[in-house]
Enzyme design. Structure first.
Site, PDB file in Angstrom:
ATOM      1  N   GLU A  91      63.988  23.619  35.168  1.00  0.00           N
ATOM      2  CA  GLU A  91      63.955  25.086  35.141  1.00  0.00           C
ATOM      3  C   GLU A  91      62.837  25.619  34.251  1.00  0.00           C
ATOM      4  OE1 GLU A  91      65.581  27.369  36.825  1.00  0.00           O
ATOM      5  OE2 GLU A  91      67.269  26.307  37.711  1.00  0.00           O
ATOM      6  N   ASN A 125      62.043  36.890  39.757  1.00  0.00           N
ATOM      7  CA  ASN A 125      62.656  36.547  41.044  1.00  0.00           C
ATOM      8  C   ASN A 125      62.329  37.599  42.094  1.00  0.00           C
ATOM      9  OD1 ASN A 125      64.210  34.192  40.091  1.00  0.00           O
ATOM     10  ND2 ASN A 125      65.290  35.713  38.869  1.00  0.00           N
ATOM     11  N   ASP A 132      64.253  39.336  43.825  1.00  0.00           N
ATOM     12  CA  ASP A 132      65.140  40.504  43.781  1.00  0.00           C
ATOM     13  C   ASP A 132      64.808  41.438  42.612  1.00  0.00           C
ATOM     14  OD1 ASP A 132      66.105  39.200  41.543  1.00  0.00           O
ATOM     15  OD2 ASP A 132      68.189  39.108  42.219  1.00  0.00           O
ATOM     16  N   SER A 163      64.843  40.662  39.420  1.00  0.00           N
ATOM     17  CA  SER A 163      65.376  40.167  38.146  1.00  0.00           C
ATOM     18  C   SER A 163      64.419  39.114  37.591  1.00  0.00           C
ATOM     19  CB  SER A 163      66.771  39.567  38.350  1.00  0.00           C
ATOM     20  OG  SER A 163      66.699  38.408  39.160  1.00  0.00           O
ATOM     21  N   ASP A 199      64.225  35.419  35.078  1.00  0.00           N
ATOM     22  CA  ASP A 199      64.927  34.316  34.423  1.00  0.00           C
ATOM     23  C   ASP A 199      64.252  34.046  33.081  1.00  0.00           C
ATOM     24  OD1 ASP A 199      66.546  34.048  36.650  1.00  0.00           O
ATOM     25  OD2 ASP A 199      65.290  32.509  37.560  1.00  0.00           O
ATOM     26  N   ASN A 256      69.455  34.440  34.029  1.00  0.00           N
ATOM     27  CA  ASN A 256      69.058  35.568  34.876  1.00  0.00           C
ATOM     28  C   ASN A 256      69.469  36.940  34.340  1.00  0.00           C
ATOM     29  OD1 ASN A 256      69.937  37.353  37.466  1.00  0.00           O
ATOM     30  ND2 ASN A 256      68.067  36.190  37.836  1.00  0.00           N
TER      31      ASN A 256
END
Ligand SMILES: *[C@@H]1O[C@H](CO)[C@@H](O)[C@H](O)[C@H]1NC(C)=O
Length: 144
Positions: free
Chosen positions: A50, A61, A63, A65, A67, A74
């Site tokens: 990650e 991301n 959408d 958002s 991370d 998130n």
């Protein structure tokens, strides 16, 4: 412009990137080994894929958002960054608290995420690279 470049260099220099076994020891000391059935090797593998163990890692991301940090937590569900719509802030923290060298806040938040074990699968890289795999190499050679 020169000032900006210098600032970026300073920021890059101060980002803590954990060494694999150092992370394993830190997570073990924080009670992450077996917490909610998630093994220490799973957390190390998740962090490898990650964030590459980088405490300052951020990724946007599709959408909208973002991370944050070593576990790539998130902003839609777990923290507030002021730029994510309908954020739930499940960990009740500012997302910037997930980017510090000291990862205790990130650990506390990750524990909260897996309070419901189904959330483990929200970590796309964990699904892809860690779930159901032989993870022994993530702890190999570590004094635990
Ligand atoms: C989060 O913390 C940062 C850095 O301390 C601050 O600039 C920002 O305003 C805070 N954001 C929210 C949503 O509280």
């Amino acid at each position: 412009m020169r000032a900006v470049v210098l600032l970026l260099l300073v920021a890059a220099a101060s980002a803590k990137v954990y060494e694999r076994c150092e992370l394993a020891r830190t997570l073990k000391a924080a009670g992450m080994d077996g917490h909610k059935g998630v093994s220490l090797a799973d957390w190390v593998c998740l962090s490898q894929w990650e964030s590459s163990y980088n405490t300052r890692a951020t990724n946007r991301n599709t959408d909208g958002s973002t991370d944050y940090g070593i576990f790539q937590i998130n902003s839609k569900w777990w923290c507030i960054d002021g730029k994510t719509k309908e954020a739930k802030n499940g960990c009740n923290i500012n997302c910037s608290a997930l980017l510090t060298d000291n990862i205790q806040t990130a650990i506390t938040c990750a524990k909260r995420v897996v309070e419901d074990p189904k959330w483990m699968t929200a970590w796309v890289a964990w699904n892809k690279h860690c779930a159901g795999k032989d993870l022994s190499r993530y702890l190999a050679g570590c004094r635990l």
